[in-house]
Scaffold this motif. Sequence first.
Motif, PDB file in Angstrom:
ATOM      1  N   ASN A  44       0.697  -1.055   0.191  1.00 28.72           N
ATOM      2  CA  ASN A  44      -0.004  -0.204   0.010  1.00 28.72           C
ATOM      3  C   ASN A  44       0.943   0.973   0.089  1.00 28.72           C
ATOM      4  O   ASN A  44       0.423   2.230  -0.716  1.00 28.72           O
ATOM      5  N   GLN A  90       0.999   4.194  -3.076  1.00 29.67           N
ATOM      6  CA  GLN A  90       0.997   5.492  -2.786  1.00 29.67           C
ATOM      7  C   GLN A  90       2.165   6.142  -3.139  1.00 29.67           C
ATOM      8  O   GLN A  90       2.029   7.383  -3.662  1.00 29.67           O
ATOM      9  N   SER A 128       2.213   6.754  -6.973  1.00 29.27           N
ATOM     10  CA  SER A 128       1.149   7.666  -7.303  1.00 29.27           C
ATOM     11  C   SER A 128       1.891   9.311  -7.095  1.00 29.27           C
ATOM     12  O   SER A 128       1.513   9.890  -8.027  1.00 29.27           O
ATOM     13  N   ASP A 129       2.169   9.266  -5.801  1.00 33.21           N
ATOM     14  CA  ASP A 129       2.888  10.550  -5.557  1.00 33.21           C
ATOM     15  C   ASP A 129       4.002  11.112  -6.498  1.00 33.21           C
ATOM     16  O   ASP A 129       3.836  12.145  -7.138  1.00 33.21           O
TER      17      ASP A 129
END
Length: 511
Positions: free
Chosen positions: A246, A250, A253-254
């Motif tokens: 997870n 994340q 994506s950032d």
Amino acid sequence: MRTNSPKGSSNRSLSIEGEIEIAVGSAGNPPSNVLEAVNPLKALKRFVGNLEAEEAAKLIATASDFALIVDANGVIKELSSSSPNLPAEGFASWVGQPWIDTVTNESRSKVIEMLDNASSAGGPRWRQVNHTLPLADDLPVRYSAIEIGRRGNIIALGRDLRPMAELQQRLIEAQQSTEREYARLRNAETRYRALFQLASEPILIADASTLKVIEANPAATDVLDKAAKKVIGRTLTDLFHPSSHNDLHQQMSDARAAGQVGGLKLRLPSGAECMVSVSLFRQGIASHLLVRLTPLSAAGRHSSATTARSSAMDVVQNMPDGFVVTSQDYRVVAVNSAFVELTQLAIEEQVKGQSLDRWIGRTTSEFGLLTANLREHGALRNFATVMRGDLGSQEDVELSAVSVASGHQPCHGFIVRTIGRRTASARSVNHEFPRSVNQLTSLVGSVPLKELVRETTDLIERLCIEAALELADDNRVSAAEMLGVSRQSLYMKLRRYGIGDRGSDDAQSMS
């Protein structure tokens, strides 16, 4: 051949009109061998009919860039050119000259061959010749020669090859430019591959949309404890512990949104933790992620090593002896404060990049001897020389040097220790001259040759005077006669070398 007919001449386009009429119009039927050789259409006579001379001239002028009428002796009688700059380019000067004289030496044999074969039954043959022009480069023309009429005259039809030559030249330049670009790209790729493979930092390159690993350097495969073929092609999530998936998604994506994301602590399948930093970059229309892995244990070791290296540099910077690091061609890379002081310059930046022989050595040959010994032995200890400052100072020094050939950047290291006071102190204690050849040769490297020669002369002179005094039983007059010098000169040398006592000298001179 003229393209514009003068007024009052309804049927004259060529100055040798009769030849065209004989070949094309007057005889009623064109010669079958010429017609069939140019265009073997059997029905051509029925469609064309009997051509007038002017019509034949227009046909020839339209079908060729150059047209020459050559007589039986090979002399150009008329010419026609599609170039609007006929006089300026010097074509008009060909009229009245032998055709063979208007071409280069390499093309003369081709012109002779076309003149000889103009009436052959096999038909005309195209040959390329190069004309010489007074105001331009050679003119390439592709000719075909045909005999006309019964007087042996020949018409040569030519096609200007300059446009084709320009296209060929542009093609060659384009190919060379492409080759240079390919070579540049190959060199860039080679440098990238070398840096990527030799980098000590673990690096992964992944596709930004699928997160599949495209490339991994050896350092990354060592950290992941997997072979390169088991890493490339797998997704990034397969390389980390499920508990970190997870956080990994994340972070990716950032990175796609911001372009760069700092370190995030993630777990590997082995349970070890590492810091992961991600940067986004584009290659063409595709986006890729550059993922850097830093094992936490390695980060601690790296920090300790950095601290130790920093402490060592502080020690070198503050040590009282001069310290300098040079490249393989002996240009200064790094120095400490003591060496900068010896050079009599203000700051380190004035020293860096300069050649070391600017300050080290009495002469260029002495610095060459130093470097030759360093290359041969790899290390040098207590090499006596001088340090020349930029403001004119000169100080006796000893050099210790080492050559480091391994590592990322081969270099040389030097320690410069001043011995001026020690030398002066030694000289004040012992005023005696060297007493043997061994003592003299031991001075080589620390004393210039000029001083060595002078001291050698003094040594020989002193030994000769002592030997003469011993033979003469300390009689100065007899010793002077043995040496072939005057008594006054002998007394001066005795005082200079401190031989005998001055009172006895004066007594001898008074007697």
